[in-house]
Design a protein around this motif. Structure first.
Motif, PDB file in Angstrom:
ATOM      1  N   ASN A 249       3.138   7.547   1.114  1.00  0.00           N
ATOM      2  CA  ASN A 249       1.793   7.810   1.621  1.00  0.00           C
ATOM      3  C   ASN A 249       1.148   6.532   2.156  1.00  0.00           C
ATOM      4  O   ASN A 249       1.620   5.423   1.856  1.00  0.00           O
ATOM      5  N   PRO A 250       0.064   6.671   2.928  1.00  0.00           N
ATOM      6  CA  PRO A 250      -0.651   5.485   3.425  1.00  0.00           C
ATOM      7  C   PRO A 250      -1.159   4.641   2.258  1.00  0.00           C
ATOM      8  O   PRO A 250      -1.480   5.154   1.186  1.00  0.00           O
ATOM      9  N   GLY A 251      -1.243   3.331   2.486  1.00  0.00           N
ATOM     10  CA  GLY A 251      -1.813   2.440   1.481  1.00  0.00           C
ATOM     11  C   GLY A 251      -0.875   2.049   0.364  1.00  0.00           C
ATOM     12  O   GLY A 251      -1.293   1.405  -0.602  1.00  0.00           O
ATOM     13  N   THR A 252       0.402   2.426   0.460  1.00  0.00           N
ATOM     14  CA  THR A 252       1.350   2.101  -0.612  1.00  0.00           C
ATOM     15  C   THR A 252       2.070   0.772  -0.380  1.00  0.00           C
ATOM     16  O   THR A 252       2.980   0.426  -1.138  1.00  0.00           O
ATOM     17  N   GLY A 253       1.689   0.039   0.634  1.00  0.00           N
ATOM     18  CA  GLY A 253       2.220  -1.309   0.834  1.00  0.00           C
ATOM     19  C   GLY A 253       3.382  -1.417   1.801  1.00  0.00           C
ATOM     20  O   GLY A 253       4.077  -2.438   1.821  1.00  0.00           O
ATOM     21  N   LYS A 254       3.602  -0.408   2.638  1.00  0.00           N
ATOM     22  CA  LYS A 254       4.765  -0.427   3.527  1.00  0.00           C
ATOM     23  C   LYS A 254       4.682  -1.573   4.545  1.00  0.00           C
ATOM     24  O   LYS A 254       5.658  -2.293   4.755  1.00  0.00           O
ATOM     25  N   THR A 255       3.533  -1.718   5.171  1.00  0.00           N
ATOM     26  CA  THR A 255       3.385  -2.788   6.172  1.00  0.00           C
ATOM     27  C   THR A 255       3.458  -4.158   5.516  1.00  0.00           C
ATOM     28  O   THR A 255       4.082  -5.085   6.057  1.00  0.00           O
ATOM     29  N   MET A 256       2.834  -4.295   4.350  1.00  0.00           N
ATOM     30  CA  MET A 256       2.854  -5.577   3.641  1.00  0.00           C
ATOM     31  C   MET A 256       4.286  -5.985   3.284  1.00  0.00           C
ATOM     32  O   MET A 256       4.681  -7.142   3.446  1.00  0.00           O
ATOM     33  N   ILE A 257       5.088  -5.013   2.826  1.00  0.00           N
ATOM     34  CA  ILE A 257       6.474  -5.309   2.473  1.00  0.00           C
ATOM     35  C   ILE A 257       7.278  -5.677   3.716  1.00  0.00           C
ATOM     36  O   ILE A 257       8.153  -6.547   3.677  1.00  0.00           O
ATOM     37  N   ALA A 258       6.990  -5.016   4.839  1.00  0.00           N
ATOM     38  CA  ALA A 258       7.692  -5.357   6.090  1.00  0.00           C
ATOM     39  C   ALA A 258       7.434  -6.812   6.467  1.00  0.00           C
ATOM     40  O   ALA A 258       8.346  -7.524   6.902  1.00  0.00           O
ATOM     41  N   ARG A 259       6.198  -7.275   6.277  1.00  0.00           N
ATOM     42  CA  ARG A 259       5.875  -8.671   6.598  1.00  0.00           C
ATOM     43  C   ARG A 259       6.572  -9.637   5.646  1.00  0.00           C
ATOM     44  O   ARG A 259       7.054 -10.699   6.062  1.00  0.00           O
ATOM     45  N   LEU A 260       6.621  -9.266   4.374  1.00  0.00           N
ATOM     46  CA  LEU A 260       7.330 -10.098   3.410  1.00  0.00           C
ATOM     47  C   LEU A 260       8.818 -10.140   3.732  1.00  0.00           C
ATOM     48  O   LEU A 260       9.469 -11.186   3.651  1.00  0.00           O
ATOM     49  N   LEU A 261       9.360  -8.995   4.111  1.00  0.00           N
ATOM     50  CA  LEU A 261      10.781  -8.909   4.443  1.00  0.00           C
ATOM     51  C   LEU A 261      11.107  -9.790   5.642  1.00  0.00           C
ATOM     52  O   LEU A 261      12.144 -10.467   5.679  1.00  0.00           O
ATOM     53  N   ARG A 420     -11.909   7.737 -14.094  1.00  0.00           N
ATOM     54  CA  ARG A 420     -13.126   8.542 -14.273  1.00  0.00           C
ATOM     55  C   ARG A 420     -13.829   8.823 -12.950  1.00  0.00           C
ATOM     56  O   ARG A 420     -14.416   9.894 -12.768  1.00  0.00           O
ATOM     57  N   LYS A 421     -13.791   7.894 -12.028  1.00  0.00           N
ATOM     58  CA  LYS A 421     -14.624   7.995 -10.827  1.00  0.00           C
ATOM     59  C   LYS A 421     -13.856   8.368  -9.554  1.00  0.00           C
ATOM     60  O   LYS A 421     -14.454   8.487  -8.484  1.00  0.00           O
ATOM     61  N   THR A 422     -12.532   8.498  -9.629  1.00  0.00           N
ATOM     62  CA  THR A 422     -11.761   8.925  -8.454  1.00  0.00           C
ATOM     63  C   THR A 422     -10.870  10.092  -8.844  1.00  0.00           C
ATOM     64  O   THR A 422     -10.517  10.253 -10.015  1.00  0.00           O
ATOM     65  N   THR A 423     -10.498  10.859  -7.838  1.00  0.00           N
ATOM     66  CA  THR A 423      -9.594  11.980  -8.087  1.00  0.00           C
ATOM     67  C   THR A 423      -8.174  11.575  -7.722  1.00  0.00           C
ATOM     68  O   THR A 423      -7.958  10.608  -6.973  1.00  0.00           O
ATOM     69  N   GLU A 424      -7.217  12.323  -8.231  1.00  0.00           N
ATOM     70  CA  GLU A 424      -5.821  12.044  -7.900  1.00  0.00           C
ATOM     71  C   GLU A 424      -5.573  12.197  -6.402  1.00  0.00           C
ATOM     72  O   GLU A 424      -4.835  11.417  -5.790  1.00  0.00           O
ATOM     73  N   LYS A 425      -6.222  13.189  -5.783  1.00  0.00           N
ATOM     74  CA  LYS A 425      -6.087  13.408  -4.347  1.00  0.00           C
ATOM     75  C   LYS A 425      -6.633  12.210  -3.567  1.00  0.00           C
ATOM     76  O   LYS A 425      -6.024  11.747  -2.605  1.00  0.00           O
ATOM     77  N   GLN A 426      -7.777  11.724  -3.998  1.00  0.00           N
ATOM     78  CA  GLN A 426      -8.388  10.580  -3.331  1.00  0.00           C
ATOM     79  C   GLN A 426      -7.488   9.349  -3.434  1.00  0.00           C
ATOM     80  O   GLN A 426      -7.288   8.630  -2.444  1.00  0.00           O
ATOM     81  N   ARG A 427      -6.935   9.102  -4.593  1.00  0.00           N
ATOM     82  CA  ARG A 427      -6.057   7.940  -4.794  1.00  0.00           C
ATOM     83  C   ARG A 427      -4.779   8.092  -3.982  1.00  0.00           C
ATOM     84  O   ARG A 427      -4.254   7.127  -3.431  1.00  0.00           O
ATOM     85  N   SER A 428      -4.258   9.348  -3.894  1.00  0.00           N
ATOM     86  CA  SER A 428      -3.033   9.588  -3.129  1.00  0.00           C
ATOM     87  C   SER A 428      -3.252   9.354  -1.645  1.00  0.00           C
ATOM     88  O   SER A 428      -2.363   8.893  -0.938  1.00  0.00           O
ATOM     89  N   GLU A 429      -4.439   9.681  -1.149  1.00  0.00           N
ATOM     90  CA  GLU A 429      -4.748   9.517   0.267  1.00  0.00           C
ATOM     91  C   GLU A 429      -5.027   8.061   0.647  1.00  0.00           C
ATOM     92  O   GLU A 429      -4.765   7.638   1.770  1.00  0.00           O
ATOM     93  N   MET A 430      -5.553   7.277  -0.334  1.00  0.00           N
ATOM     94  CA  MET A 430      -5.947   5.901  -0.012  1.00  0.00           C
ATOM     95  C   MET A 430      -5.035   4.843  -0.616  1.00  0.00           C
ATOM     96  O   MET A 430      -4.725   3.837   0.005  1.00  0.00           O
ATOM     97  N   ASN A 431      -4.607   5.055  -1.860  1.00  0.00           N
ATOM     98  CA  ASN A 431      -3.781   4.087  -2.570  1.00  0.00           C
ATOM     99  C   ASN A 431      -4.380   2.682  -2.485  1.00  0.00           C
ATOM    100  O   ASN A 431      -5.552   2.492  -2.807  1.00  0.00           O
ATOM    101  N   GLY A 432      -3.592   1.707  -2.007  1.00  0.00           N
ATOM    102  CA  GLY A 432      -4.096   0.342  -1.919  1.00  0.00           C
ATOM    103  C   GLY A 432      -5.243   0.197  -0.941  1.00  0.00           C
ATOM    104  O   GLY A 432      -5.992  -0.782  -1.004  1.00  0.00           O
ATOM    105  N   GLY A 433      -5.381   1.164  -0.036  1.00  0.00           N
ATOM    106  CA  GLY A 433      -6.502   1.145   0.910  1.00  0.00           C
ATOM    107  C   GLY A 433      -7.847   1.333   0.243  1.00  0.00           C
ATOM    108  O   GLY A 433      -8.892   1.159   0.886  1.00  0.00           O
ATOM    109  N   LEU A 434      -7.831   1.647  -1.037  1.00  0.00           N
ATOM    110  CA  LEU A 434      -9.075   1.806  -1.796  1.00  0.00           C
ATOM    111  C   LEU A 434      -9.679   0.462  -2.178  1.00  0.00           C
ATOM    112  O   LEU A 434     -10.897   0.338  -2.375  1.00  0.00           O
TER     113      LEU A 434
END
Length: 481
Positions: A249-261, A420-434
């Motif tokens: 999903n978006p925000g899981t670090g794919k672009t960041m890992i590509a730069r590290l790679l 407490r303040k975020t939903t699982e759906k919200q975290r799945s959609e944003m991940n690190g983008g939060l």
């Protein structure tokens, strides 16, 4: 006057002839009259006075020319019509005295003539002809590289005839080659350790993704061991570039890992540079027939030497089959056609389920894309750790530079707040983008909360749990705008 004296006196006296004969007084007179003569070329071989002195083993003349303190200095690395330097000529003619003087003045031992030969190549040739190893000994004493190859891929040792009488010379070269290989292996090992430490520092900044980090370590270690193998003279096949698919999903670090790679692969010599060119469908696909190919090839050329990161790659393949060929398929085929060239690493990224369309669309996909990495959603504990890392390692241009978390904002407390303040759906959609919106909102709340009369420096820069909670509450409203 004797006839021979008349003939001799009729010959013009030149800087080259004086250097060749070792006439230092004559050289001094001429150079005082015309300092530019020190690097003049003779009409036959295009050689300088220094080269003439070196070839004739006039070591005093070589020393005089190199130490001449005129408006123009002797060019130590000047080459003749064959690309040979003064050191080449001294080696070729067995001029050991001149060799020592030139090496003392740091003449380049690895300089190559037009045929690729180094001074050591020529010294071996001269030693065989003269049955005298002194020129080779001098160069080896100064650690001349025995492993360098000429244009025919031959080392100095390869030029040595296998006939009797050359055993001493062969033993000298083989002993030096073994010593230099060990030195290079030791240096490679030292460099490899430093590179692995650098990699570990970068990996420490990444939250989660343990399986991927393990694979990065394996790649790095394997490639660094290949460096060591080559330094020992072992034949090591060139590794194929590792094309990959990043699924998640978006925000899981794919672009960041590509730069590290990219940084890692460049560090160990697999890639020419550490650039990452990020593209999506709109960057590759044209609107009309004939536009997509040139457009895609242009972006591929931009990525050469580095990584082409195709984000949302599934958009290149339509979800439903159309009557006409979709231009996205053409873009994908263009990318696939260059993946065996060794010029670029390609990473396809996107949601796991839609990416199956890309995999199924091209028979050669799984043959070329050999690594599939799944990027799971971040847990609240990992997001909390990420928040701590972001505030710990900031650049001066960061909007939250200088701020910190108050002691009560432990990783456990932030994780509980996120639960407490975020939903699982919200975290799945944003991940690190939060993380960044949360910190930006928290800073705004900190500014709003503080009194203008506040003079407590610690309080002025400390984000509290209250600030973080207020920042989280704003995110759903910001997303709906």
């Amino acid at each position: 006057m004797h006839p021979r004296q008349q003939i001799r006196s009729a010959r013009p006296v030149t800087c080259h002839s004086l250097a060749q004969s070792g006439d230092i007084d004559g050289l001094r007179v001429l150079l005082h009259q015309n300092p530019s003569l020190i690097n003049s070329r003779n009409p036959v071989m295009s050689q300088t006075p220094l080269q003439m002195a070196a070839a004739s083993n006039q070591d005093d003349a070589v020393r005089f020319l190199l130490e001449w303190n005129g408006p123009e200095r002797a060019d130590l690395e000047a080459t003749n019509m064959y690309g040979e330097t003064a050191l080449h000529l001294a080696a070729k003619n067995g001029s050991t005295g001149a060799l020592k003087v030139l090496l003392k003045h740091n003449a380049r031992k690895e300089a190559k003539a037009l045929n690729g030969m180094t001074p050591l190549h020529l010294a071996v040739w001269s030693s065989v002809r003269a049955q005298d190893c002194k020129a080779v000994e001098v160069l080896l004493e100064h650690n001349a590289d025995v492993s360098l190859e000429d244009n025919e891929k031959l080392t100095p040792l390869s030029h040595l005839p296998k006939s009797s009488g050359n055993e001493k010379l062969q033993e000298m070269l083989e002993r030096q080659l073994d010593l230099q290989r060990r030195q290079k292996a030791k240096k490679a090992l030292s460099g490899s350790k430093l590179k692995m430490l650098e990699l570990e520092k970068e990996l420490e900044k990444i939250v989660g993704l343990d399986d991927l980090k393990l694979q990065l370590r394996k790649w790095a270690k394997g490639m660094l061991l290949d460096e060591k193998r080559r330094s020992l003279g072992l034949n090591v096949p060139k590794r194929k570039l590792p094309h990959m698919a990043f699924l998640g999903n978006p925000g899981t670090g794919k672009t960041m890992i590509a730069r590290l790679l990219a940084k890692l692969l460049h560090m160990v010599g697999v890639l020419e540079c550490d650039k990452v060119v990020e593209v999506q469908r709109t960057d590759l696909v044209g609107e009309f027939v004939g536009h997509t190919g040139p457009k895609t090839r242009k972006r591929i050329r931009e990525a050469e030497g580095g990584i082409l990161f195709v984000d949302e790659a599934y958009r290149l393949i339509p979800a439903q089959k159309a009557d006409d060929k979709d231009y996205g398929v053409e873009a994908l085929e263009e990318i696939m056609s260059v993946m065996d060239s060794g010029k670029v690493v390609v990473i396809f990224a996107g949601y796991a389920e839609p990416m199956k369309r890309v995999i199924a669309s091209n028979e050669g996909f799984c043959r070329r894309v050999t690594r599939f990495f799944h990027f799971p959603d971040f847990s609240t504990e990992e997001l909390a750790e990420m928040i701590h890392l972001k505030l710990k390692e900031q650049h001066e241009d960061s909007p939250t530079f200088g701020l910190k978390l108050e002691p009560g904002c432990t990783a456990g407390a932030i994780a509980e707040l996120l639960d407490r303040k975020t939903t699982e759906k919200q975290r799945s959609e944003m991940n690190g983008g939060l993380v960044w919106p949360l910190l930006a909102n928290a800073k705004d709340h900190l500014d709003y909360r503080l009194d203008l009369d506040c003079c407590d420096s610690d309080e002025l820069v400390s984000i509290t749990l209250e600030d973080l909670e207020a920042g989280l509450e704003l995110i759903p409203r910001q997303q709906s705008l």
